[in-house]
Design a protein around this motif. Structure first.
Motif, mmCIF file in Angstrom:
data_model
loop_
_atom_site.group_PDB
_atom_site.id
_atom_site.type_symbol
_atom_site.label_atom_id
_atom_site.label_comp_id
_atom_site.label_asym_id
_atom_site.label_seq_id
_atom_site.Cartn_x
_atom_site.Cartn_y
_atom_site.Cartn_z
ATOM 1 N N GLY A 223 0.799 -1.218 0.000
ATOM 2 C CA GLY A 223 0.000 0.000 0.000
ATOM 3 C C GLY A 223 0.831 1.265 0.000
ATOM 4 O O GLY A 223 0.519 2.232 -0.711
ATOM 5 N N PHE A 224 1.913 1.286 0.787
ATOM 6 C CA PHE A 224 2.767 2.474 0.850
ATOM 7 C C PHE A 224 3.399 2.755 -0.509
ATOM 8 O O PHE A 224 3.422 3.899 -0.975
ATOM 9 N N GLU A 225 3.923 1.708 -1.167
ATOM 10 C CA GLU A 225 4.557 1.890 -2.473
ATOM 11 C C GLU A 225 3.538 2.342 -3.515
ATOM 12 O O GLU A 225 3.857 3.131 -4.406
ATOM 13 N N ALA A 226 2.306 1.842 -3.414
ATOM 14 C CA ALA A 226 1.257 2.263 -4.349
ATOM 15 C C ALA A 226 1.008 3.763 -4.226
ATOM 16 O O ALA A 226 0.871 4.476 -5.234
ATOM 17 N N ARG A 227 0.961 4.272 -2.988
ATOM 18 C CA ARG A 227 0.763 5.715 -2.780
ATOM 19 C C ARG A 227 1.944 6.512 -3.316
ATOM 20 O O ARG A 227 1.769 7.580 -3.918
ATOM 21 N N GLN A 228 3.162 6.006 -3.104
ATOM 22 C CA GLN A 228 4.359 6.693 -3.593
ATOM 23 C C GLN A 228 4.348 6.811 -5.117
ATOM 24 O O GLN A 228 4.708 7.844 -5.682
ATOM 25 N N ILE A 229 3.932 5.740 -5.783
ATOM 26 C CA ILE A 229 3.885 5.746 -7.253
ATOM 27 C C ILE A 229 2.856 6.757 -7.745
ATOM 28 O O ILE A 229 3.102 7.498 -8.704
ATOM 29 N N ARG A 230 1.708 6.813 -7.088
ATOM 30 C CA ARG A 230 0.672 7.781 -7.488
ATOM 31 C C ARG A 230 1.181 9.217 -7.348
ATOM 32 O O ARG A 230 0.876 10.081 -8.176
ATOM 33 N N GLN A 231 1.965 9.476 -6.300
ATOM 34 C CA GLN A 231 2.492 10.826 -6.085
ATOM 35 C C GLN A 231 3.588 11.172 -7.089
ATOM 36 O O GLN A 231 3.629 12.281 -7.620
ATOM 37 N N GLN A 232 4.470 10.216 -7.354
ATOM 38 C CA GLN A 232 5.606 10.476 -8.236
ATOM 39 C C GLN A 232 5.207 10.475 -9.707
ATOM 40 O O GLN A 232 5.792 11.196 -10.518
ATOM 41 N N PHE A 233 4.200 9.662 -10.053
ATOM 42 C CA PHE A 233 3.735 9.563 -11.441
ATOM 43 C C PHE A 233 2.227 9.820 -11.475
ATOM 44 O O PHE A 233 1.431 8.888 -11.647
ATOM 45 N N PRO A 234 1.824 11.080 -11.293
ATOM 46 C CA PRO A 234 0.388 11.388 -11.191
ATOM 47 C C PRO A 234 -0.414 10.984 -12.420
ATOM 48 O O PRO A 234 -1.601 10.660 -12.308
ATOM 49 N N GLU A 235 0.230 10.975 -13.596
ATOM 50 C CA GLU A 235 -0.493 10.593 -14.814
ATOM 51 C C GLU A 235 -0.885 9.116 -14.812
ATOM 52 O O GLU A 235 -1.740 8.687 -15.593
ATOM 53 N N LEU A 236 -0.271 8.323 -13.924
ATOM 54 C CA LEU A 236 -0.588 6.894 -13.820
ATOM 55 C C LEU A 236 -1.511 6.589 -12.643
ATOM 56 O O LEU A 236 -1.863 5.428 -12.421
ATOM 57 N N GLY A 237 -1.869 7.618 -11.886
ATOM 58 C CA GLY A 237 -2.587 7.428 -10.626
ATOM 59 C C GLY A 237 -3.803 6.532 -10.715
ATOM 60 O O GLY A 237 -4.005 5.643 -9.878
ATOM 61 N N GLU A 238 -4.642 6.729 -11.736
ATOM 62 C CA GLU A 238 -5.884 5.957 -11.843
ATOM 63 C C GLU A 238 -5.633 4.491 -12.195
ATOM 64 O O GLU A 238 -6.513 3.648 -11.997
ATOM 65 N N LYS A 239 -4.453 4.196 -12.715
ATOM 66 C CA LYS A 239 -4.160 2.818 -13.130
ATOM 67 C C LYS A 239 -3.527 1.989 -12.013
ATOM 68 O O LYS A 239 -3.400 0.771 -12.140
ATOM 69 N N VAL A 240 -3.105 2.656 -10.935
ATOM 70 C CA VAL A 240 -2.415 1.961 -9.846
ATOM 71 C C VAL A 240 -3.431 1.420 -8.849
ATOM 72 O O VAL A 240 -4.329 2.136 -8.401
ATOM 73 N N ARG A 241 -3.272 0.139 -8.496
ATOM 74 C CA ARG A 241 -4.124 -0.417 -7.442
ATOM 75 C C ARG A 241 -3.311 -1.341 -6.543
ATOM 76 O O ARG A 241 -2.368 -2.002 -6.989
ATOM 77 N N TRP A 242 -3.688 -1.353 -5.290
ATOM 78 C CA TRP A 242 -3.000 -2.162 -4.292
ATOM 79 C C TRP A 242 -3.728 -3.483 -4.116
ATOM 80 O O TRP A 242 -4.929 -3.518 -3.855
ATOM 81 N N GLU A 243 -2.987 -4.585 -4.284
ATOM 82 C CA GLU A 243 -3.526 -5.934 -4.085
ATOM 83 C C GLU A 243 -2.559 -6.699 -3.191
ATOM 84 O O GLU A 243 -1.450 -7.029 -3.607
ATOM 85 N N ARG A 244 -2.985 -6.986 -1.962
ATOM 86 C CA ARG A 244 -2.093 -7.683 -1.031
ATOM 87 C C ARG A 244 -1.671 -9.051 -1.584
ATOM 88 O O ARG A 244 -0.529 -9.471 -1.452
ATOM 89 N N GLY A 245 -2.584 -9.755 -2.213
ATOM 90 C CA GLY A 245 -2.269 -11.074 -2.777
ATOM 91 C C GLY A 245 -2.022 -11.001 -4.270
ATOM 92 O O GLY A 245 -2.564 -11.803 -5.045
ATOM 93 N N ALA A 246 -1.188 -10.050 -4.693
ATOM 94 C CA ALA A 246 -0.977 -9.810 -6.125
ATOM 95 C C ALA A 246 -0.417 -11.030 -6.855
ATOM 96 O O ALA A 246 -0.729 -11.255 -8.025
ATOM 97 N N GLU A 247 0.395 -11.836 -6.168
ATOM 98 C CA GLU A 247 1.019 -12.976 -6.853
ATOM 99 C C GLU A 247 -0.018 -13.987 -7.327
ATOM 100 O O GLU A 247 0.173 -14.662 -8.338
ATOM 101 N N THR A 248 -1.137 -14.084 -6.623
ATOM 102 C CA THR A 248 -2.177 -15.043 -7.021
ATOM 103 C C THR A 248 -2.863 -14.630 -8.320
ATOM 104 O O THR A 248 -3.561 -15.438 -8.935
#
Length: 470
Positions: A223-248
């Motif tokens: 979750g923290f990294e997802a927020r950092q990416i949204r701040q650093q790359f605002p044009e990608l903000g809507e495409k970023v989502r946090w999934e705790r079980g992303a590997e599945t």
């Protein structure tokens, strides 16, 4: 749909691109094997080679970096200037890594510094304006004129494709931000050799490398990294989502993907296989048609097999991050028009690769030559343990036989090893101990060892003579 998965919850950072349920590219960022490409150092010029027209720079790595004349700002601007006229030994110099050290070669460096942004790349000492080739000529000319007016003498900038989609004021803000970033870095009071800026592969380099318009979603496991990416790359903000079980959500578990990356043989379609052999000098890919019988005409079958293989090879090159010199041994084709057809298919398949590739054509032996820009180690180098190619057991047996034949008849010896190994040795060589006294001691070890002993040890341990064994 192109998805980017990034995994931060662990020491090793992992990123993968997935399209239509198939992994396209894999990126690893792990301690001790992290890429230095893009990082900026304050280095010391240790040697200027007048013949090579290059310099060797100590930038804090195990091996000195290699700086070519063309990568020195003054030489870039004045083609007649020699490198020894532009820099001197002992001089402190800002350098940036273009290519990581590989094998016995040091890193490739540039003194033309680049500070990358989302839409612009700022060159504090570049002294030129360049525009993405993907932009139309009219738009490129407009951007060149505008940026030239905004730069101070000596500065440079590269306008990326993304810039054409942004308002001018946004680009001006980015230019000022990049200028400020370089000023902060350049005044750091660090004694050389020292790193002054590290460009992380995941997520920084990766998100700048992948065009925002091509990405449909970015899945992050933290979750923290997802927020950092949204701040650093605002044009990608809507495409970023946090999934705790992303590997599945991946088509396969990471461990299964690792096994595919180091496997020397890849099955592609209808019994066709690719055999991939990486060496320090080059990579060789062999196409094996296997049991494919798609056409009664052998020549036409070869073309069909090779066209299927060409598409798969382009994918494997990206998937495994193969780079440097690559030789491909396609199924033999008799006519030049057949080679041209396969070449066209291969070049089209390579267009999806964001790394620079060059395809040189077929040699007289029918091998296809190509190269791919190397920026970081291949995934096999990162994932696979070093392979130590020891001498075969048979080779060691014949050497042991020569040693036994030359033993002194006045001394006593013990040959130790596993029973099955000693049996194999005797069967292979029919060896007898000649004039020397050689006794056998069975031990649970993978090596056959010959050593000097005494008769008391032989009697105490009840050892049998090599000549009377079995």
């Amino acid at each position: 749909m192109l998805s980017l998965y990034m995994f931060f919850r662990g020491t090793e950072k992992v990123a993968l691109t997935v399209k239509r349920g198939q992994v396209q590219e894999v990126f690893l960022d792990r301690p001790g094997m992290d890429s230095k490409v893009g990082s900026i150092f304050k280095g010391i010029v240790r040697h200027v080679d007048h013949g090579l027209q290059a310099a060797f720079v100590d930038f804090g790595d195990e091996r000195q970096g290699f700086l070519q004349r063309e990568e020195v700002p003054a030489c870039k601007q004045d083609q007649s200037l020699r490198i020894e006229q532009a820099i001197r030994e002992g001089q402190t110099l800002f350098v940036q890594v273009q290519k990581d050290a590989y094998g016995t070669k040091g890193a490739k460096l540039s003194a033309i510094i680049t500070i990358p942004g989302n839409a612009l790349v700022y060159l504090p000492n570049g002294n030129y304006v360049a525009v993405s080739r993907k932009l139309p000529e009219e738009r490129a000319a407009k951007w060149k004129e505008q940026m030239t007016d905004l730069l101070t003498p000596g500065e440079g900038v590269i306008v990326r494709t993304e810039a054409d989609k942004l308002p001018e004021e946004v680009l001006l803000e980015e230019l000022e931000r990049l200028r400020g970033k370089w000023h902060t870095l350049s005044v750091k009071n660090a004694a050389p050799p020292a790193v002054i800026y590290q460009d992380a592969l995941i997520p920084d380099q990766l998100l700048r490398r992948l065009p925002a318009g091509h990405l449909d979603e970015i899945v992050v496991d933290d979750g923290f990294e997802a927020r950092q990416i949204r701040q650093q790359f605002p044009e990608l903000g809507e495409k970023v989502r946090w999934e705790r079980g992303a590997e599945t959500l991946l088509p396969q578990p990471l461990f299964a993907i690792w096994e595919q990356l180091v496997a020397p043989v890849t099955n592609i379609d209808r019994g066709i296989t690719l055999h991939i052999d990486q060496t320090e000098a080059l990579t060789v890919i062999d196409v094996n048609s296997g049991g494919y019988t798609g056409h009664s005409d052998k020549n036409q079958t070869a073309v069909m097999v090779n066209q299927l293989a060409a598409k798969a090879i382009a994918r494997e090159i990206r998937f495994r991050n193969l780079s440097g010199i690559i030789l491909i041994d396609f199924v033999s084709m008799k006519r030049s028009d057949q080679q041209r057809a396969v070449l066209q298919t291969f070049r089209q398949a390579l267009q999806q690769d964001t790394q620079r590739t060059e395809v040189y054509g077929f040699t007289k032996l029918g091998l296809l030559e190509m190269s791919r820009k190397r920026e970081r180690p291949s995934l096999m180098e990162q994932l696979q343990a070093p392979i130590h190619k020891n001498l075969s057991f048979e080779t060691r047996c014949f050497q042991l036989e020569r040693e036994i034949i030359s033993l002194s008849p006045e001394k006593t010896y013990i040959l130790s090893g596993k029973m099955e190994h000693i049996k194999h040795f005797l069967k292979l060589t029919g060896c007898n101990s000649a004039n020397a006294a050689v006794f056998v001691k069975f031990q649970d070890t993978n090596e056959l060892k010959l050593r000097e002993t005494d008769t008391e040890t032989v009697r105490r341990d009840g050892l049998d003579s090599l000549d009377n064994l079995f």
